[in-house]
Design an enzyme around this catalytic site. Structure first.
Site, PDB file in Angstrom:
ATOM      1  N   SER A 204      79.909   6.999  12.903  1.00  0.00           N
ATOM      2  CA  SER A 204      80.807   6.926  14.134  1.00  0.00           C
ATOM      3  C   SER A 204      81.659   8.146  14.179  1.00  0.00           C
ATOM      4  O   SER A 204      80.825   9.015  14.661  1.00  0.00           O
ATOM      5  CB  SER A 204      81.871   5.960  13.333  1.00  0.00           C
ATOM      6  OG  SER A 204      82.632   4.871  14.453  1.00  0.00           O
ATOM      7  N   ASP A 299      74.189  -2.910  17.648  1.00  0.00           N
ATOM      8  CA  ASP A 299      75.491  -2.217  17.598  1.00  0.00           C
ATOM      9  C   ASP A 299      75.454  -1.652  19.007  1.00  0.00           C
ATOM     10  O   ASP A 299      74.328  -1.372  20.164  1.00  0.00           O
ATOM     11  CB  ASP A 299      75.476  -0.626  16.922  1.00  0.00           C
ATOM     12  CG  ASP A 299      76.874   0.388  16.556  1.00  0.00           C
ATOM     13  OD1 ASP A 299      77.745  -0.047  17.615  1.00  0.00           O
ATOM     14  OD2 ASP A 299      76.580   1.564  16.482  1.00  0.00           O
ATOM     15  N   HIS A 331      77.134  -1.841  13.758  1.00  0.00           N
ATOM     16  CA  HIS A 331      78.444  -1.108  13.657  1.00  0.00           C
ATOM     17  C   HIS A 331      78.878  -0.492  11.847  1.00  0.00           C
ATOM     18  O   HIS A 331      79.734  -1.567  11.522  1.00  0.00           O
ATOM     19  CB  HIS A 331      79.602  -0.605  14.366  1.00  0.00           C
ATOM     20  CG  HIS A 331      79.507   0.987  14.273  1.00  0.00           C
ATOM     21  ND1 HIS A 331      79.089   1.739  14.836  1.00  0.00           N
ATOM     22  CD2 HIS A 331      81.621   1.498  14.336  1.00  0.00           C
ATOM     23  CE1 HIS A 331      79.960   3.127  15.111  1.00  0.00           C
ATOM     24  NE2 HIS A 331      81.061   3.093  15.223  1.00  0.00           N
TER      25      HIS A 331
END
Length: 357
Positions: A204, A299, A331
């Site tokens: 991320s 995601d 995610h």
């Protein structure tokens, strides 16, 4: 910090320790006039300026209350993986540190071990290397890949807005490089690290930072350090123009723009090279020859990972890039569902990438 007035829901999944199910965060971003004080308000320290529940709250006084990613595990010898960890200070002045991991199954190692420098995620705002998610993940990667792990603790927004975390992580990488001659401050790195086999990884926001570190290695070089490869898990990239499945998720677009502005209030927007690699003229200077990008089918950031591959292949970079997609997952699913089958598959894909060098 100047923020627009919004109330919104944003599909940001956080790694939870007490639940195996992802959830949809309701992020309410509200700006209240700083000059307004009603009779029921006790002090300015109790008044919320920005409410990002259940991530964090920013009070008018400047105090930040993190509502997630605050749990801490101490360093230890993990009985499951037989990996030992310890914490080191990289810069007292800037409050930069790291948690180091080393496999103890065959210790001391008969040959030097590859080195993994890992950057944690959390929207640039939450989580640390000491969070149970990241501590346990590094234990697993370190054990299975037989590497030394360095999990970087960088300063976070909003107290230290982006790109502070990027600069802190670069200082951490330079600290790692200071051990090349065997005269650094940490004996694990001095004695057992193979600086000819260094990897950068992150998830991320941490994958965003790992991307920028990889480019900086290519531009500035680190004497004695060879960056074999980098891997980005569900990288946090964005942009103004919609691509792929983003076209069907218009209700979330402005929310992501605003989350980025919150972490980086000095940004010129979502086409800033810090968040949009398409606008970075140095993309082709990536300092590794192998790159793995992991994306998740559900995601909203998925197509940015695929797009990054296209950009890299057109940039003149001479390496090999691979994208792996995990269908039907969201995610950073591997952080909040670490024991699920898909998380095990993803872990093994990362380990195979490291061991394949």
């Amino acid at each position: 910090m100047i923020l627009n007035s919004h109330s919104f829901s944003f599909p940001l999944t956080l790694p939870l320790h007490k639940s195996s199910k992802p959830f949809l965060l309701s992020l309410k971003l509200r700006r209240k006039p700083l000059s307004t004080m009603d009779s029921t308000s006790s002090t300015i320290d109790d008044e919320v300026a920005v409410d990002l529940t259940p991530v964090l709250k920013l009070y008018k006084s400047g105090r930040v209350q993190r509502l997630a990613g605050t749990e801490v595990l101490p360093p230890s010898l993990d009985p499951k993986t037989n990996v030992e960890s310890k914490d080191v200070v990289i810069s007292e002045e800037h409050n930069i540190s790291a948690r180091l991991f080393i496999p103890k199954t065959n210790y001391p190692p008969t040959q030097k071990l590859p080195l993994l420098v890992y950057i944690h995620g959390g929207a640039f705002c939450i989580e640390t290397p000491f969070s149970p998610n990241y501590h346990n993940y590094l234990n697993s990667v370190t054990s299975l890949a037989n590497v030394i792990g360095v999990s970087v603790h960088y300063r976070r927004a909003p107290e230290h807005p982006v790109p502070t975390g990027h600069e802190d992580s670069w200082l951490a990488l330079k600290w790692v490089a200071s051990h090349v001659g065997g005269n650094g401050s940490d004996e694990w790195l001095n004695q057992y690290a193979d600086f000819e086999k260094v990897f950068l990884g992150g998830d991320s926001a941490g994958a965003n930072i790992a991307h920028h570190l990889s480019i900086r290695v290519g531009k500035e070089n680190l004497d004695g350090v060879k960056l074999e490869g980098s891997f980005y898990i569900h990288p946090y990239f964005w942009g103004v123009d919609r691509i792929g499945s983003e076209l069907k998720q218009a209700e979330y677009i402005e929310k992501i723009h605003n989350l980025w502005r919150f972490a980086c209030p000095t940004t010129n927007g979502s086409d800033d090279p810090l968040i949009n690699p398409a606008n970075d003229p140095d993309l082709g200077k990536l300092g590794c020859k192998r790159l793995l990008i992991c994306v998740a089918g559900q995601d909203i950031l998925k197509d940015r990972g695929w797009y990054y591959k296209e950009l890299l292949e057109k940039s003149g970079w001479g390496g090999v890039v691979e994208v792996i997609e995990t269908e039907d997952e969201n995610h950073v699913f591997h952080m909040f569902k670490p024991t699920c089958d898909n998380a095990a598959v993803l872990l093994n894909q990362v380990v195979s990438f490291i061991k394949g060098a």
